[in-house]
Design an enzyme around this catalytic site. Sequence first.
Site, PDB file in Angstrom:
ATOM      1  N   HIS A 118      24.109 -13.795 -32.445  1.00  0.00           N
ATOM      2  CA  HIS A 118      22.855 -14.428 -32.875  1.00  0.00           C
ATOM      3  C   HIS A 118      21.994 -13.453 -33.663  1.00  0.00           C
ATOM      4  O   HIS A 118      21.492 -13.768 -34.758  1.00  0.00           O
ATOM      5  CB  HIS A 118      22.102 -14.938 -31.641  1.00  0.00           C
ATOM      6  CG  HIS A 118      20.807 -15.617 -31.945  1.00  0.00           C
ATOM      7  ND1 HIS A 118      20.649 -16.984 -31.861  1.00  0.00           N
ATOM      8  CD2 HIS A 118      19.596 -15.125 -32.336  1.00  0.00           C
ATOM      9  CE1 HIS A 118      19.411 -17.306 -32.194  1.00  0.00           C
ATOM     10  NE2 HIS A 118      18.745 -16.182 -32.472  1.00  0.00           N
ATOM     11  N   GLU A 119      21.818 -12.250 -33.120  1.00  0.00           N
ATOM     12  CA  GLU A 119      20.942 -11.284 -33.775  1.00  0.00           C
ATOM     13  C   GLU A 119      21.566 -10.723 -35.049  1.00  0.00           C
ATOM     14  O   GLU A 119      20.853 -10.349 -35.990  1.00  0.00           O
ATOM     15  CB  GLU A 119      20.572 -10.167 -32.803  1.00  0.00           C
ATOM     16  CG  GLU A 119      19.904 -10.623 -31.517  1.00  0.00           C
ATOM     17  CD  GLU A 119      18.637 -11.447 -31.738  1.00  0.00           C
ATOM     18  OE1 GLU A 119      18.040 -11.359 -32.832  1.00  0.00           O
ATOM     19  OE2 GLU A 119      18.245 -12.189 -30.819  1.00  0.00           O
ATOM     20  N   HIS A 122      20.509 -12.798 -37.946  1.00  0.00           N
ATOM     21  CA  HIS A 122      19.192 -12.403 -38.452  1.00  0.00           C
ATOM     22  C   HIS A 122      19.288 -11.141 -39.314  1.00  0.00           C
ATOM     23  O   HIS A 122      18.667 -11.055 -40.377  1.00  0.00           O
ATOM     24  CB  HIS A 122      18.231 -12.133 -37.296  1.00  0.00           C
ATOM     25  CG  HIS A 122      17.857 -13.351 -36.521  1.00  0.00           C
ATOM     26  ND1 HIS A 122      17.499 -14.536 -37.110  1.00  0.00           N
ATOM     27  CD2 HIS A 122      17.762 -13.564 -35.175  1.00  0.00           C
ATOM     28  CE1 HIS A 122      17.206 -15.431 -36.178  1.00  0.00           C
ATOM     29  NE2 HIS A 122      17.363 -14.865 -34.997  1.00  0.00           N
TER      30      HIS A 122
END
Length: 216
Positions: A118-119, A122
Amino acid sequence: MEDAASPNSGSDLNLGGNRGRSIEECQDMIQRSFRNPIVKFMMEQMEKSGCRVGDNFVKAVVCTGPVAGGYTKGRGVVKTFFVFFYSQFLLFIYVCLKITVCSNYLTIQDEVNQVVIHELIHAYDECRAKNLDWTNCAHHACSEIRAGHLSGDCHFKRELLRGFIKLRGHEQECIKRRVLKSLRGNPYCSEVAAKDAMEAVWDTCYNDTKPFDRAP
């Protein structure tokens, strides 16, 4: 998030209570996550986009809030144009962090893998966009939509474990719920601004699956 780092974006696994691992155990799990095919692919794509990932790019920490991890803007990734300053280049890598994984709220390897993936979405977005502004609600919403869609945060099994049971449209509903939850933590986005921003960028950002050909 821990006092040492205020994340621009955070992962939330709907965790209840401090039930996690030690920092050392979590750091070992982070190292194992680097063998995950999606994690490996994302790191390769960041390199191709001009961002080198350092050894301390992903770090286990103890967090004070019920979040699974976070991403901090502008730390830990070194752009390729620093190559001529190699000694400083290495120093920058080793003293700066970008992704934090909350050891005290994670228990199993799959949770750690999920936070890292997920990160990394980003981090890839910032690397690719160059001008991504986390104080801009639309920018933040777009990256959260992509991270929710491409990381598998909202796969049916995970939603079932969270207690959300819906057969039709569950993934998009889950992503929207989690995007708004993340934007609530952004001091620049009111509830109304967050919802308006998410709706304005939804189609574009949900259908943007880069660096994947399609959502994994």
